[in-house]
Design a protein around this motif. Structure first.
Motif, PDB file in Angstrom:
ATOM      1  N   ILE A   7      -8.196 -45.264 -20.888  1.00  0.00           N
ATOM      2  CA  ILE A   7      -9.333 -45.457 -21.868  1.00  0.00           C
ATOM      3  C   ILE A   7      -9.672 -44.001 -22.034  1.00  0.00           C
ATOM      4  O   ILE A   7      -9.833 -42.926 -21.257  1.00  0.00           O
ATOM      5  CB  ILE A   7     -10.600 -46.157 -21.189  1.00  0.00           C
ATOM      6  N   ALA A   8      -9.851 -43.706 -23.483  1.00  0.00           N
ATOM      7  CA  ALA A   8     -10.109 -42.226 -23.822  1.00  0.00           C
ATOM      8  C   ALA A   8     -11.471 -42.288 -24.306  1.00  0.00           C
ATOM      9  O   ALA A   8     -12.294 -43.164 -24.618  1.00  0.00           O
ATOM     10  CB  ALA A   8      -9.657 -41.927 -25.174  1.00  0.00           C
ATOM     11  N   GLU A   9     -12.231 -41.032 -23.885  1.00  0.00           N
ATOM     12  CA  GLU A   9     -13.843 -40.860 -24.086  1.00  0.00           C
ATOM     13  C   GLU A   9     -14.222 -40.831 -25.518  1.00  0.00           C
ATOM     14  O   GLU A   9     -15.210 -41.623 -26.112  1.00  0.00           O
ATOM     15  CB  GLU A   9     -14.344 -39.849 -23.330  1.00  0.00           C
ATOM     16  N   GLY A  10     -12.951 -40.414 -26.294  1.00  0.00           N
ATOM     17  CA  GLY A  10     -13.442 -40.416 -27.684  1.00  0.00           C
ATOM     18  C   GLY A  10     -12.740 -39.250 -28.311  1.00  0.00           C
ATOM     19  O   GLY A  10     -11.443 -38.844 -27.798  1.00  0.00           O
ATOM     20  N   THR A  64     -11.535 -36.530 -22.055  1.00  0.00           N
ATOM     21  CA  THR A  64     -11.410 -37.001 -20.805  1.00  0.00           C
ATOM     22  C   THR A  64     -10.831 -38.516 -20.835  1.00  0.00           C
ATOM     23  O   THR A  64     -11.202 -39.208 -21.726  1.00  0.00           O
ATOM     24  CB  THR A  64     -12.855 -37.190 -20.125  1.00  0.00           C
ATOM     25  N   LEU A  65      -9.719 -38.801 -20.132  1.00  0.00           N
ATOM     26  CA  LEU A  65      -9.270 -40.053 -20.240  1.00  0.00           C
ATOM     27  C   LEU A  65      -9.448 -40.729 -18.589  1.00  0.00           C
ATOM     28  O   LEU A  65      -9.715 -39.980 -17.792  1.00  0.00           O
ATOM     29  CB  LEU A  65      -7.518 -39.883 -20.280  1.00  0.00           C
ATOM     30  N   VAL A  78      -9.121 -38.193 -16.019  1.00  0.00           N
ATOM     31  CA  VAL A  78      -7.680 -36.998 -16.199  1.00  0.00           C
ATOM     32  C   VAL A  78      -8.308 -36.298 -17.510  1.00  0.00           C
ATOM     33  O   VAL A  78      -8.573 -37.003 -18.492  1.00  0.00           O
ATOM     34  CB  VAL A  78      -6.698 -37.783 -16.365  1.00  0.00           C
ATOM     35  N   PRO A  79      -8.448 -35.040 -17.322  1.00  0.00           N
ATOM     36  CA  PRO A  79      -8.733 -34.343 -18.573  1.00  0.00           C
ATOM     37  C   PRO A  79      -7.567 -34.091 -19.505  1.00  0.00           C
ATOM     38  O   PRO A  79      -6.414 -33.739 -19.012  1.00  0.00           O
ATOM     39  CB  PRO A  79      -9.456 -32.755 -17.891  1.00  0.00           C
ATOM     40  N   LEU A  80      -7.725 -34.166 -20.464  1.00  0.00           N
ATOM     41  CA  LEU A  80      -6.398 -34.037 -21.455  1.00  0.00           C
ATOM     42  C   LEU A  80      -6.708 -32.877 -22.659  1.00  0.00           C
ATOM     43  O   LEU A  80      -7.623 -32.912 -23.171  1.00  0.00           O
ATOM     44  CB  LEU A  80      -5.895 -35.336 -22.242  1.00  0.00           C
TER      45      LEU A  80
END
Length: 657
Positions: A18-21, A30-31, A96-98
């Motif tokens: 899931i991606a925050e946006g 943030t994932l 997890v930060p992307l």
């Protein structure tokens, strides 16, 4: 945005990406990998503990994109067959930060894929699982997923300051900044630094102002580290804090809190029973049996106006003394002192006072003077019985016999109220024989009839008390050196002469009570404060038949790594049961021959004097005092704790195992 996984078969752990946006070019989104185990199954933290393995991710990203480290929520503990696991038994999200490429075009979709692998287990079986999650992230702006607020709240809060750690023996100690006002109910330390600590071992926590000190036993073969990182879980739903610690100074002392005390009604019941039985056995010790015998004979002679109240007064004195000694020990430990049961015999001043008391009681039994509390001819009265109870407990409690070791060890980890109950049970066991004689007339009638033999019996009781005094004199030489022992001997001679003069005045019909108490107080003050000034550290080491080495945790650890057989025993010169075991079982030619034949390393921990390292080692093995006997088998393996009453056959038989 939610990505669906392409899975080959149904998993027991459902994984969703899931991606925050959306995120701007060069920005970070943030994932979340949402892990949802089936009922009865669990997943693992980054450091799984004694078993299992954590989540691994293999990303396929657009050119110029990158991911950061996985961020795990605060884990739970799960012990299965003695193995400590760091797990999640509920839904959890790993964040997890992307970071998007700086040249990404707004409005486009960036394809993302990840191959995830994990282990999911029940308490009986484990299944490795995997999933491939694919999708895309929008470059631009937009609303964020509100679920991330809760998932971030489940992460441990990072400390703003670095902690410190130090290794002492087989224990690593950490000092973490922690406000004194913050609650801490049932903490647990999770280390992301692997292969350092024994995960299943008991952890201890101490509050010292705005510092929290944590003590954790090391692993059998600990890794050498320059930094320790992990999470302090604060218990229940209180969350946790993430910390990093470097080598430094860790304070001692503080008030013990939280911890993982295995406390139950059964634990307390066994501790109370062990203390009670141990106190009962103390009545046959040479320093107690004469006092008990004369008190019983005084009741049998009918010289007490009320045997029941006198029995209660004696019991009150015994129990109070045990509570005071136990309370002082607990207070000292809470203040950071490494002390255990019989700690008072490690103090030269206390030994000096005990020696003078033993001399005074011996002189009384020998007939030099009359001490009402130990008189067969005259009743002691309630005050005399109370004082005699205090005296009996004070001279008896340094002994540690069968049943007592486990009880006193449990008292060190029980809550204070429960620990004091254990000390009270010890006192009740010690006082029970006299209490029964006072309350049961039939028992008094079973005692021998009064006669001249009573006076001869009393004089005969001077022998074990005199031997006790000689033993204390020898102990003073071992504890403080020859000058200290010589000063006490001179003081004892003065006491004997003074008591002879007292007896002469008593036989002449003169009262001596008014000046005896002030004189005794002065002598006690001199012995307690003056004589210890002569104590020296230059005490000759005692040789033994086995050629044992002094206790050294580093040598012990090296021997364990080399899988050598080791016999480790802890003793003290004031421990009667220790000396009996050494005489009849340890220092014998048969034991020596068997140990030498198999190359057994013998280590001896001498606790006659206070030694924090020995005290800590004893506490780590559930013992509050000596003796403690451990056998490390040939070929390695966990040490075996031997019984407190040894036999030669038992020790010889160990080398064949």
């Amino acid at each position: 945005m939610t990505f669906v996984s392409a899975q080959a078969a149904p998993n027991h752990m459902r994984a969703s990406l899931i991606a925050e946006g959306p995120a701007a070019p060069g920005g970070t989104v943030t994932l979340a990998l949402l892990m949802q185990p089936e009922q009865g199954w669990h997943g693992y933290w980054s450091n799984p503990g004694d078993a299992g393995y954590g989540l691994t991710l293999d990303w396929t990203l657009p050119k110029g994109a990158s991911t950061g480290a996985m961020q795990f929520p605060v884990p739970q503990t799960l012990v299965i067959q003695g193995l400590m696991n760091h797990v999640y038994e509920h839904d959890y999200a790993v964040l997890v930060p992307l970071k998007l490429p700086a040249d990404a075009t707004p409005g486009t979709l960036l394809p993302i894929s990840v191959k995830a692998q994990w282990l999911v287990c029940t308490n009986e079986i484990c299944v490795p699982e995997r999933a491939e999650l694919q999708g895309s992230v929008t470059v631009g702006t937009g609303q964020g997923d509100k679920r991330f607020e809760a998932w971030r709240a489940a992460l441990p809060a990072p400390l703003d300051r670095e902690g410190a750690f130090a290794v002492a023996g087989n224990v690593v100690r950490l000092a973490l900044p922690f406000p004194a006002s913050a609650s801490l109910e049932s903490p647990h330390l999770f280390l992301s630094t692997e292969r350092l600590i024994d995960y299943a071992a008991k952890q201890r926590f101490f509050r010292d102002g705005d510092t929290l000190v944590v003590e954790v036993p090391l692993a059998k073969s600990p890794a050498s580290v320059g930094k320790i990182e992990g999470v302090l879980a604060m218990g229940k739903d209180a969350g946790g804090i993430a910390f990093s610690s470097g080598p430094g100074t860790v304070p001692t002392g503080g008030t013990e809190v939280g911890g993982e005390v295995d406390f139950s009604a059964a634990t307390l019941g066994l501790a109370l029973l062990g203390a009670f039985l141990g106190g009962l056995i103390l009545n046959v010790m040479p320093c107690v049996f004469p006092i008990l015998s004369l008190k019983a004979l005084a009741l049998a002679r009918g010289n007490s106006h009320d045997a029941k109240t006198e029995g209660l007064a004696y019991t009150a004195g015994v129990v109070l003394a045990c509570l005071l000694l136990g309370g002082v020990m607990l207070a000292l430990r809470a203040g950071g002192e490494q002390v255990g049961w019989a700690f008072q015999l490690q103090e030269p001043g206390v030994v000096a006072v005990l020696l003078l008391l033993a001399v005074a009681i011996t002189a009384n039994f020998a007939g030099l003077y009359e001490l009402p509390g130990l008189s067969i001819e005259r009743g002691a009265g309630n005050s005399g019985a109370f004082g005699t109870g205090l005296l009996a407990a004070f001279v008896a409690t340094p002994c540690t016999g069968p049943f007592m070791a486990a009880a006193m060890g449990a008292a060190l980890v029980l809550p204070v109220w429960a620990a004091l109950g254990v000390f009270a049970a010890l006192g009740i066991g010690l006082a029970l024989p006299f209490l029964l004689i006072g309350f049961v007339p039939a028992l008094r009638r079973l005692l021998p009839k009064p006669g001249q033999w009573m006076d001869r019996f009393r004089r005969f009781m001077a022998l074990p008390m005199g031997l006790t005094a000689l033993g204390l004199l020898w102990l003073s030489s071992r504890l403080g050196g020859q000058a200290f022992a010589s000063a006490l001997l001179a003081l004892a001679i003065v006491v004997i002469f003074a008591l002879w003069r007292v007896g002469k005045q008593q036989r002449g019909g003169h009262s001596t009570l008014r000046w005896m108490l002030p004189a005794a107080s002065v002598l006690i003050a001199v012995a307690a404060a003056g004589a210890p000034r002569l104590v020296t550290d230059d005490i000759a080491a005692q040789d033994d038949l086995l050629g044992s080495q002094p206790f050294d945790e580093k040598v012990l650890a090296q021997a364990s790594r080399n899988k050598l057989p080791v016999f480790l025993y802890f003793t003290a010169d004031w421990c009667l049961s220790c000396k009996v075991n050494e005489k009849v079982a340890i220092e014998t030619s048969a034991t020596n021959a068997a140990f030498r034949l198999r190359g057994v390393l013998v280590m001896r921990g001498d606790w006659t004097r206070r030694d924090p390292k020995i005290t800590r080692f004893l506490a780590d093995h559930g013992a509050a005092g000596v003796p403690l006997y451990l056998w490390y088998p040939n070929g390695g393996g966990e040490p075996r704790q031997l019984p407190q009453v040894l036999t030669q056959d038992l020790l010889v038989g160990l080398v064949g195992q």
